[in-house]
Design a protein around this motif. Sequence first.
Motif, PDB file in Angstrom:
ATOM      1  N   GLN A  68     -48.323 -25.653 -22.690  1.00  0.00           N
ATOM      2  CA  GLN A  68     -46.808 -25.182 -23.034  1.00  0.00           C
ATOM      3  C   GLN A  68     -45.775 -26.678 -22.799  1.00  0.00           C
ATOM      4  O   GLN A  68     -45.021 -26.694 -22.742  1.00  0.00           O
ATOM      5  CB  GLN A  68     -46.137 -24.111 -21.777  1.00  0.00           C
ATOM      6  N   ALA A  69     -46.150 -28.229 -22.628  1.00  0.00           N
ATOM      7  CA  ALA A  69     -45.509 -28.788 -22.606  1.00  0.00           C
ATOM      8  C   ALA A  69     -45.750 -29.390 -23.180  1.00  0.00           C
ATOM      9  O   ALA A  69     -46.314 -30.149 -24.156  1.00  0.00           O
ATOM     10  CB  ALA A  69     -45.651 -29.716 -20.787  1.00  0.00           C
ATOM     11  N   ARG A  70     -44.344 -30.848 -23.917  1.00  0.00           N
ATOM     12  CA  ARG A  70     -44.783 -31.188 -24.526  1.00  0.00           C
ATOM     13  C   ARG A  70     -43.404 -32.779 -24.482  1.00  0.00           C
ATOM     14  O   ARG A  70     -42.975 -32.953 -23.118  1.00  0.00           O
ATOM     15  CB  ARG A  70     -43.927 -30.837 -25.743  1.00  0.00           C
ATOM     16  N   LYS A  71     -44.547 -33.873 -24.834  1.00  0.00           N
ATOM     17  CA  LYS A  71     -43.719 -35.268 -24.906  1.00  0.00           C
ATOM     18  C   LYS A  71     -43.540 -36.253 -26.218  1.00  0.00           C
ATOM     19  O   LYS A  71     -44.509 -35.991 -27.411  1.00  0.00           O
ATOM     20  CB  LYS A  71     -44.813 -36.027 -23.730  1.00  0.00           C
ATOM     21  N   LEU A  72     -42.297 -36.414 -25.859  1.00  0.00           N
ATOM     22  CA  LEU A  72     -41.749 -36.934 -26.899  1.00  0.00           C
ATOM     23  C   LEU A  72     -41.500 -38.542 -27.291  1.00  0.00           C
ATOM     24  O   LEU A  72     -41.112 -38.540 -26.092  1.00  0.00           O
ATOM     25  CB  LEU A  72     -40.315 -36.028 -27.618  1.00  0.00           C
ATOM     26  N   GLN A  73     -41.307 -39.355 -27.875  1.00  0.00           N
ATOM     27  CA  GLN A  73     -41.521 -40.582 -27.956  1.00  0.00           C
ATOM     28  C   GLN A  73     -40.585 -41.006 -28.568  1.00  0.00           C
ATOM     29  O   GLN A  73     -40.290 -41.205 -30.524  1.00  0.00           O
ATOM     30  CB  GLN A  73     -43.070 -41.564 -27.788  1.00  0.00           C
ATOM     31  N   CYS A  79     -36.277 -50.474 -27.277  1.00  0.00           N
ATOM     32  CA  CYS A  79     -36.911 -50.053 -26.176  1.00  0.00           C
ATOM     33  C   CYS A  79     -37.969 -49.113 -26.688  1.00  0.00           C
ATOM     34  O   CYS A  79     -37.729 -48.255 -27.955  1.00  0.00           O
ATOM     35  CB  CYS A  79     -36.474 -49.618 -24.956  1.00  0.00           C
ATOM     36  N   VAL A  80     -38.705 -47.982 -26.013  1.00  0.00           N
ATOM     37  CA  VAL A  80     -39.537 -46.830 -25.816  1.00  0.00           C
ATOM     38  C   VAL A  80     -38.873 -46.185 -24.873  1.00  0.00           C
ATOM     39  O   VAL A  80     -38.730 -46.429 -23.447  1.00  0.00           O
ATOM     40  CB  VAL A  80     -40.885 -47.192 -25.951  1.00  0.00           C
ATOM     41  N   LEU A  81     -38.619 -44.726 -25.413  1.00  0.00           N
ATOM     42  CA  LEU A  81     -38.307 -43.852 -24.140  1.00  0.00           C
ATOM     43  C   LEU A  81     -39.426 -42.831 -24.869  1.00  0.00           C
ATOM     44  O   LEU A  81     -39.845 -42.162 -25.725  1.00  0.00           O
ATOM     45  CB  LEU A  81     -36.768 -43.501 -24.474  1.00  0.00           C
ATOM     46  N   ASP A  82     -39.451 -42.235 -23.861  1.00  0.00           N
ATOM     47  CA  ASP A  82     -40.459 -40.719 -23.464  1.00  0.00           C
ATOM     48  C   ASP A  82     -39.821 -39.785 -22.472  1.00  0.00           C
ATOM     49  O   ASP A  82     -39.221 -40.301 -21.479  1.00  0.00           O
ATOM     50  CB  ASP A  82     -41.841 -41.408 -22.221  1.00  0.00           C
ATOM     51  N   ALA A  83     -39.909 -39.277 -23.702  1.00  0.00           N
ATOM     52  CA  ALA A  83     -38.860 -37.305 -23.085  1.00  0.00           C
ATOM     53  C   ALA A  83     -40.632 -36.069 -22.830  1.00  0.00           C
ATOM     54  O   ALA A  83     -41.215 -35.751 -23.529  1.00  0.00           O
ATOM     55  CB  ALA A  83     -37.759 -37.519 -23.467  1.00  0.00           C
ATOM     56  N   VAL A  96     -36.122 -30.633 -21.543  1.00  0.00           N
ATOM     57  CA  VAL A  96     -36.269 -32.472 -20.615  1.00  0.00           C
ATOM     58  C   VAL A  96     -36.212 -32.184 -19.334  1.00  0.00           C
ATOM     59  O   VAL A  96     -34.986 -31.878 -18.568  1.00  0.00           O
ATOM     60  CB  VAL A  96     -35.528 -33.266 -20.890  1.00  0.00           C
ATOM     61  N   THR A  97     -37.299 -32.403 -18.786  1.00  0.00           N
ATOM     62  CA  THR A  97     -37.394 -32.416 -17.199  1.00  0.00           C
ATOM     63  C   THR A  97     -37.599 -33.686 -16.538  1.00  0.00           C
ATOM     64  O   THR A  97     -36.363 -34.338 -15.445  1.00  0.00           O
ATOM     65  CB  THR A  97     -38.027 -31.357 -16.553  1.00  0.00           C
ATOM     66  N   TYR A  98     -37.216 -34.591 -17.709  1.00  0.00           N
ATOM     67  CA  TYR A  98     -38.133 -36.250 -16.698  1.00  0.00           C
ATOM     68  C   TYR A  98     -38.109 -37.226 -18.208  1.00  0.00           C
ATOM     69  O   TYR A  98     -38.743 -36.637 -19.096  1.00  0.00           O
ATOM     70  CB  TYR A  98     -39.612 -36.296 -16.015  1.00  0.00           C
ATOM     71  N   VAL A  99     -37.493 -38.493 -17.561  1.00  0.00           N
ATOM     72  CA  VAL A  99     -37.345 -39.677 -18.977  1.00  0.00           C
ATOM     73  C   VAL A  99     -38.260 -40.602 -18.002  1.00  0.00           C
ATOM     74  O   VAL A  99     -38.014 -40.886 -17.066  1.00  0.00           O
ATOM     75  CB  VAL A  99     -36.416 -39.700 -19.313  1.00  0.00           C
ATOM     76  N   ASP A 100     -39.033 -41.928 -19.017  1.00  0.00           N
ATOM     77  CA  ASP A 100     -39.075 -42.378 -18.624  1.00  0.00           C
ATOM     78  C   ASP A 100     -39.319 -43.540 -19.761  1.00  0.00           C
ATOM     79  O   ASP A 100     -38.914 -43.537 -21.258  1.00  0.00           O
ATOM     80  CB  ASP A 100     -40.534 -42.998 -18.714  1.00  0.00           C
ATOM     81  N   ALA A 101     -38.964 -45.142 -18.925  1.00  0.00           N
ATOM     82  CA  ALA A 101     -38.093 -45.555 -20.749  1.00  0.00           C
ATOM     83  C   ALA A 101     -39.245 -47.233 -20.282  1.00  0.00           C
ATOM     84  O   ALA A 101     -38.930 -47.661 -19.348  1.00  0.00           O
ATOM     85  CB  ALA A 101     -36.654 -46.342 -20.462  1.00  0.00           C
TER      86      ALA A 101
END
Length: 123
Positions: A68-73, A79-83, A96-101
């Motif tokens: 059920q999890a999903r990662k959008l880049q 920059c590059v953002l992972d949500a 969205v519960t976490y983002v990384d850049a």
Amino acid sequence: MTRNRTRIPLLLLATLGGCVAAPSSQAPVPQVQTPRFDTHGLESVMGQNARHLERLLGEAELDVREGQARKLQFGSAVCVLDAYLYPQRSGAEPLVTYVDARLPDGRDMDRASCVAALTAARR
């Protein structure tokens, strides 16, 4: 008589001592806590669904689903953002519960600055 008075508390202590639980052979289960991070400047993405992210940041370059999890880049020359999106309850839409850049070369980047750069590039 004093002799009986001292025996009663001692007998009570001995009896109560048997009520103490023996150490368990099983290790306690550790409590897992969601990592907390500063979300200042991330209000436009945190708690949002995938449709909102794509309206805000454009089409995702990468869409990975696992259960059920999903990662959008999302990416640009800046920059590059992972949500990371997870459902808050079973069957609910992932949010969205976490983002990384990071910078395109892989070095860490401020999350809010990356969101701002991607949003500006979209306009």
